[in-house]
Design an enzyme around this catalytic site. Structure first.
Site, PDB file in Angstrom:
ATOM      1  N   ASP A   1       0.836  -1.203   0.000  1.00 21.39           N
ATOM      2  CA  ASP A   1       0.000   0.000   0.000  1.00 21.39           C
ATOM      3  C   ASP A   1       0.870   1.252   0.000  1.00 21.39           C
ATOM      4  O   ASP A   1       2.096   1.173   0.157  1.00 21.39           O
ATOM      5  CB  ASP A   1      -0.964  -0.016   1.198  1.00 21.39           C
ATOM      6  CG  ASP A   1      -0.288  -0.369   2.532  1.00 21.39           C
ATOM      7  OD1 ASP A   1       0.955  -0.475   2.569  1.00 21.39           O
ATOM      8  OD2 ASP A   1      -1.001  -0.534   3.524  1.00 21.39           O
TER       9      ASP A   1
ATOM     10  N   ASP B   1      -8.104  -1.847  14.111  1.00 23.54           N
ATOM     11  CA  ASP B   1      -9.496  -1.960  13.647  1.00 23.54           C
ATOM     12  C   ASP B   1      -9.680  -3.143  12.692  1.00 23.54           C
ATOM     13  O   ASP B   1     -10.709  -3.266  12.045  1.00 23.54           O
ATOM     14  CB  ASP B   1      -9.949  -0.654  12.972  1.00 23.54           C
ATOM     15  CG  ASP B   1      -9.164  -0.316  11.707  1.00 23.54           C
ATOM     16  OD1 ASP B   1      -8.248  -1.085  11.320  1.00 23.54           O
ATOM     17  OD2 ASP B   1      -9.465   0.727  11.085  1.00 23.54           O
TER      18      ASP B   1
ATOM     19  N   HIS C   1      -7.811  -3.851   9.985  1.00 27.27           N
ATOM     20  CA  HIS C   1      -7.436  -3.697   8.574  1.00 27.27           C
ATOM     21  C   HIS C   1      -6.164  -4.471   8.255  1.00 27.27           C
ATOM     22  O   HIS C   1      -5.298  -4.654   9.112  1.00 27.27           O
ATOM     23  CB  HIS C   1      -7.317  -2.220   8.159  1.00 27.27           C
ATOM     24  CG  HIS C   1      -6.141  -1.462   8.700  1.00 27.27           C
ATOM     25  ND1 HIS C   1      -6.254  -0.449   9.623  1.00 27.27           N
ATOM     26  CD2 HIS C   1      -4.823  -1.524   8.406  1.00 27.27           C
ATOM     27  CE1 HIS C   1      -5.069   0.055   9.875  1.00 27.27           C
ATOM     28  NE2 HIS C   1      -4.167  -0.579   9.159  1.00 27.27           N
TER      29      HIS C   1
ATOM     30  N   GLU D   1      -9.685  -0.953   5.055  1.00 24.34           N
ATOM     31  CA  GLU D   1     -10.380  -0.586   6.282  1.00 24.34           C
ATOM     32  C   GLU D   1     -11.702  -1.351   6.413  1.00 24.34           C
ATOM     33  O   GLU D   1     -12.180  -1.942   5.427  1.00 24.34           O
ATOM     34  CB  GLU D   1     -10.651   0.930   6.255  1.00 24.34           C
ATOM     35  CG  GLU D   1      -9.387   1.790   6.280  1.00 24.34           C
ATOM     36  CD  GLU D   1      -8.719   1.859   7.656  1.00 24.34           C
ATOM     37  OE1 GLU D   1      -8.805   0.882   8.434  1.00 24.34           O
ATOM     38  OE2 GLU D   1      -8.097   2.898   7.951  1.00 24.34           O
TER      39      GLU D   1
HETATM   40  C1  GLP Z   1      -0.682   0.406   8.726  1.00 22.27           C
HETATM   41  C2  GLP Z   1      -0.321  -0.357   7.440  1.00 22.27           C
HETATM   42  C3  GLP Z   1      -0.578  -1.837   7.566  1.00 22.27           C
HETATM   43  C4  GLP Z   1      -0.074  -2.279   8.923  1.00 22.27           C
HETATM   44  C5  GLP Z   1      -0.939  -1.699   9.999  1.00 22.27           C
HETATM   45  C6  GLP Z   1      -0.432  -1.989  11.407  1.00 22.27           C
HETATM   46  O1  GLP Z   1      -1.625   1.399   8.571  1.00 22.27           O
HETATM   47  N1  GLP Z   1      -0.945   0.140   6.251  1.00 22.27           N
HETATM   48  O2  GLP Z   1       0.048  -2.545   6.522  1.00 22.27           O
HETATM   49  O3  GLP Z   1      -0.153  -3.683   9.019  1.00 22.27           O
HETATM   50  O4  GLP Z   1      -1.178  -0.347   9.811  1.00 22.27           O
HETATM   51  O5  GLP Z   1       0.709  -1.239  11.682  1.00 22.27           O
HETATM   52  P1  GLP Z   1       1.705  -1.599  12.877  1.00 22.27           P
HETATM   53  O6  GLP Z   1       2.398  -2.832  12.476  1.00 22.27           O
HETATM   54  O7  GLP Z   1       2.618  -0.422  12.970  1.00 22.27           O
HETATM   55  O8  GLP Z   1       0.857  -1.760  14.083  1.00 22.27           O
END
Ligand code: GLP
Length: 261
Positions: free
Chosen positions: A67, A136, A138, A143
């Site tokens: 992404d 949440d 995702h 989302e």
């Molecule tokens: C972000 C990314 C995801 C990631 C998630 C959790 O927004 N787009 O790919 O898995 O949130 O992030 P973290 O690993 O820092 O908790």
């Protein structure tokens, strides 16, 4: 779905690194899927260590990112392309142009998203996709409410994700882009092996819903229940709401070491 619960993020990272190392040994031109966020950082550090020790080479591999934010300047440090470059790509021996990401600055974003899905297909699909999960539920930037059949496309972040990700923008929520481009849930599901890491208590509810809840667009990560080869790596805090935690631990403790993830 295989659920592995261990004490530390480093132990989980070593297991995920074993899977990547084994894949690249069997198939040096494998296609990896790279995630941003804090969850895969220990894995990336472990892969860099193993690369420096001569155990793993990415020289023939390719990688696709999950992404990207829309509209961040090309040199913005939080542009995911730059984050992935810093955290893994520039620290190992990927060839020039081997790492691709969705273009968040394309004039025609919809066309760029379609082209990105096609590029993944043209490369033969992703062999091993590294994933994290948002609080949440995702995955990538899919989302809650995301179509379970979605392809790479533009999405709007929830307020919770904007707040969560503000820590990467000096705590300034207004600096976090509202829009992103992300591989869709159906795109991600085409990867042959999904390896998701979740750490810490803030992820516990999302992990419970993903592993044990109903498959629902409300918790997009729950689509992993439909994947034939999904591995979920959890520390004890992230696993703290799982109903069947002791069963998952029982299964993993009896697993033959040769089997790998
Ligand atoms: C972000 C990314 C995801 C990631 C998630 C959790 O927004 N787009 O790919 O898995 O949130 O992030 P973290 O690993 O820092 O908790």
């Amino acid at each position: 779905m295989e659920v592995v619960i261990l004490d530390s993020g480093e132990q989980l990272a070593a297991l995920a690194a074993d899977a990547v190392e084994r894949l690249l040994a069997d198939k040096p031109d494998a296609v990896l899927g790279l995630a941003t966020g804090s969850s895969p950082l220990s894995l990336y550090n472990e892969l860099v260590r193993r690369h420096q020790a001569g155990r793993v080479s990415f020289s023939r591999a390719r990688a696709f990112m999950l992404d990207e934010y829309v509209g961040l300047a090309p040199d913005h440090p939080q542009r995911y392309r730059n984050v992935i470059e810093r955290e893994i790509a520039a620290r190992v021996d990927f060839g020039p142009g081997a790492v691709a990401g969705p273009d968040g600055n394309a004039v025609d974003l919809a066309a760029a998203c379609r082209a990105y899905d096609q590029a993944i297909r043209d490369a033969g699909g992703v062999d091993l996709q590294i994933l994290g999960v948002g609080a949440d539920g995702h995955i990538a930037f899919n989302e809650p409410g995301s179509s379970l059949a979605s392809r790479t496309r533009i999405k709007t972040l929830t307020r919770q994700t904007v707040a969560d990700n503000a820590r990467f923008f000096d705590g300034d929520q207004s600096a976090v882009p509202r829009h992103v481009v992300t591989q869709g849930l159906a795109t991600i599901m085409e990867a042959r092996h999904l390896v998701l890491t979740a750490l810490g208590r803030p992820k516990a509810e999302a992990v419970h819903q993903m592993v044990e809840g109903a498959v629902s667009a409300l918790w997009p990560a729950s689509i992993l229940q439909f994947h034939p080869h999904a591995t979920v790596l959890l520390d004890r805090d992230a696993a703290s709401r799982l109903q069947l935690a002791s069963y998952y631990e029982h299964v993993y403790s009896g697993k033959p070491a040769w089997q790998g993830l």
